[in-house]
Design a protein around this motif. Sequence first.
Motif, mmCIF file in Angstrom:
data_model
loop_
_atom_site.group_PDB
_atom_site.id
_atom_site.type_symbol
_atom_site.label_atom_id
_atom_site.label_comp_id
_atom_site.label_asym_id
_atom_site.label_seq_id
_atom_site.Cartn_x
_atom_site.Cartn_y
_atom_site.Cartn_z
ATOM 1 N N GLY A 1 -0.237 -9.245 -12.028
ATOM 2 C CA GLY A 1 -1.290 -8.252 -12.239
ATOM 3 C C GLY A 1 -1.181 -7.076 -11.294
ATOM 4 N N ASP A 2 -2.299 -6.720 -10.700
ATOM 5 C CA ASP A 2 -2.347 -5.564 -9.803
ATOM 6 C C ASP A 2 -2.016 -5.912 -8.356
ATOM 7 O OD1 ASP A 2 -3.104 -3.859 -11.872
ATOM 8 O OD2 ASP A 2 -5.238 -4.242 -11.574
ATOM 9 N N ILE A 3 -1.731 -7.171 -8.074
ATOM 10 C CA ILE A 3 -1.475 -7.572 -6.684
ATOM 11 C C ILE A 3 -0.357 -6.755 -6.045
ATOM 12 C CG2 ILE A 3 -0.663 -9.469 -5.239
ATOM 13 C CD1 ILE A 3 -2.270 -11.370 -7.066
ATOM 14 N N PRO A 4 0.795 -6.554 -6.716
ATOM 15 C CA PRO A 4 1.866 -5.786 -6.064
ATOM 16 C C PRO A 4 1.490 -4.343 -5.747
ATOM 17 C CG PRO A 4 2.751 -7.109 -7.855
ATOM 18 C CD PRO A 4 1.252 -7.155 -7.982
ATOM 19 N N ARG A 5 0.503 -3.792 -6.426
ATOM 20 C CA ARG A 5 0.117 -2.399 -6.170
ATOM 21 C C ARG A 5 -0.962 -2.280 -5.094
ATOM 22 N NH1 ARG A 5 2.460 1.251 -9.178
ATOM 23 N NH2 ARG A 5 3.594 0.583 -11.037
ATOM 24 N N GLY A 6 -1.402 -3.398 -4.560
ATOM 25 C CA GLY A 6 -2.380 -3.378 -3.478
ATOM 26 C C GLY A 6 -1.694 -3.299 -2.117
ATOM 27 N N ASP A 7 -2.410 -3.725 -1.081
ATOM 28 C CA ASP A 7 -1.868 -3.657 0.274
ATOM 29 C C ASP A 7 -2.034 -4.974 1.024
ATOM 30 O OD1 ASP A 7 -4.590 -3.737 0.755
ATOM 31 O OD2 ASP A 7 -4.597 -2.035 2.146
ATOM 32 N N SER A 8 -2.190 -6.079 0.267
ATOM 33 C CA SER A 8 -2.494 -7.344 0.939
ATOM 34 C C SER A 8 -1.350 -7.811 1.825
ATOM 35 C CB SER A 8 -2.846 -8.425 -0.085
ATOM 36 O OG SER A 8 -1.732 -8.750 -0.899
ATOM 37 N N LEU A 9 -0.110 -7.574 1.443
ATOM 38 C CA LEU A 9 1.000 -8.002 2.289
ATOM 39 C C LEU A 9 1.060 -7.164 3.561
ATOM 40 C CD1 LEU A 9 3.409 -9.727 2.959
ATOM 41 C CD2 LEU A 9 4.838 -8.214 1.559
ATOM 42 N N ALA A 10 0.821 -5.879 3.459
ATOM 43 C CA ALA A 10 0.816 -5.040 4.663
ATOM 44 C C ALA A 10 -0.195 -5.563 5.672
ATOM 45 C CB ALA A 10 0.509 -3.590 4.292
ATOM 46 N N ARG A 11 -1.356 -5.985 5.191
ATOM 47 C CA ARG A 11 -2.371 -6.511 6.104
ATOM 48 C C ARG A 11 -1.945 -7.851 6.703
ATOM 49 N NH1 ARG A 11 -6.593 -7.669 3.090
ATOM 50 N NH2 ARG A 11 -5.959 -6.810 1.086
ATOM 51 N N GLY B 1 0.806 -1.215 0.000
ATOM 52 C CA GLY B 1 0.000 0.000 0.000
ATOM 53 C C GLY B 1 0.840 1.266 0.000
ATOM 54 N N LEU B 2 2.054 1.177 -0.519
ATOM 55 C CA LEU B 2 2.991 2.304 -0.510
ATOM 56 C C LEU B 2 3.287 2.775 -1.931
ATOM 57 C CD1 LEU B 2 5.557 0.931 2.108
ATOM 58 C CD2 LEU B 2 3.737 2.609 2.512
ATOM 59 N N ARG B 3 3.836 3.955 -2.019
ATOM 60 C CA ARG B 3 4.266 4.476 -3.317
ATOM 61 C C ARG B 3 5.348 3.578 -3.907
ATOM 62 N NH1 ARG B 3 5.856 10.396 -1.313
ATOM 63 N NH2 ARG B 3 6.692 9.061 0.376
ATOM 64 N N MET B 4 5.303 3.414 -5.222
ATOM 65 C CA MET B 4 6.274 2.566 -5.912
ATOM 66 C C MET B 4 7.086 3.403 -6.895
ATOM 67 S SD MET B 4 3.954 -0.873 -6.541
ATOM 68 C CE MET B 4 5.290 -1.732 -7.393
#
Length: 296
Positions: free
Chosen positions: A210-220, A150-153
């Motif tokens: 896909g879009d998984i790396p641009r999400g925040d699932s790992l942070a959660r 969930g961070l800037r890339m």
Amino acid sequence: MGLLSATIGAGETPADVLARIEAQALKVETPTGGGRMAWRLWGEGEPLVLLHGSFGSWTHWVRNVEALAERHLVIAGDIPGMGDSDQPSLPFTIDSLADEVSAGLDMVLPPAARFHFAGFSFGGIVGGHVCVRQAQRVLTYTALGSNALGLRMGERSNMAKASSRMTEAELLEVHRHNLGITMIADPANIDALALHIQNTNTRRARLRSGDIPRGDSLARRLADLTCPIQGIWGSSDQTAGRFVSDRNDLFRRIHPDCPFNIVASAGHWVQFEAPDAVNRLLLAFTAAHPVPPPTQ
């Protein structure tokens, strides 16, 4: 184990290097939705599970398995849809993919076995979800250059495109260009082995993150983990760009005492570009958190 070094000897090709390291591994397969997931095991000791990044395979760890296997049973999986593994159940989500990897790990390791985990890039994302599912067994979790925080890339542009009309030499130059943009900071480190690994892995990859790396699932998932965690990032990680410090802040906010290691002059593929530093960090972290002695 007597593993051979991941360097190209006289008269060898990069394929020869991979073949002789792979020849030392025990190969295991577990079911996935579309067939089988491939695992390779080296060494003995406390298990250390490794997962690779997007468009990758176990070869993302080729410069690490030798050193890590001196103290660990190293277990490197090819994520379903990449490397030698068949496709997962489709359509997939990060959760369904983690379910398949976690179920496979249950077959590779005895039910009571505890393990350490390290995941590079997309493998760290998948692994964070796996380790939540394996909360009773996981000893430590290490992310190397992973996103979905969930961070800037960092902004990556000017990627070269491969074509079926290209010669092998032209194709390798495409990979050299793209490795410099996405994976390796110092052009001098884009050697014949890196080019061969990139060429082979990208040809075999069928699954897209896909879009998984641009999400925040790992942070959660990091917030759900109760085991010790650490981060290892290259100071010039291309996916983080100028925002590497944001990763440090996030990890320390979630787990205030966790180590967050920034490896100087390394890019996204930090364990390939700076293997000695990464191996030392991983081994020190696992040694600090061994399997606890049985209670009386």
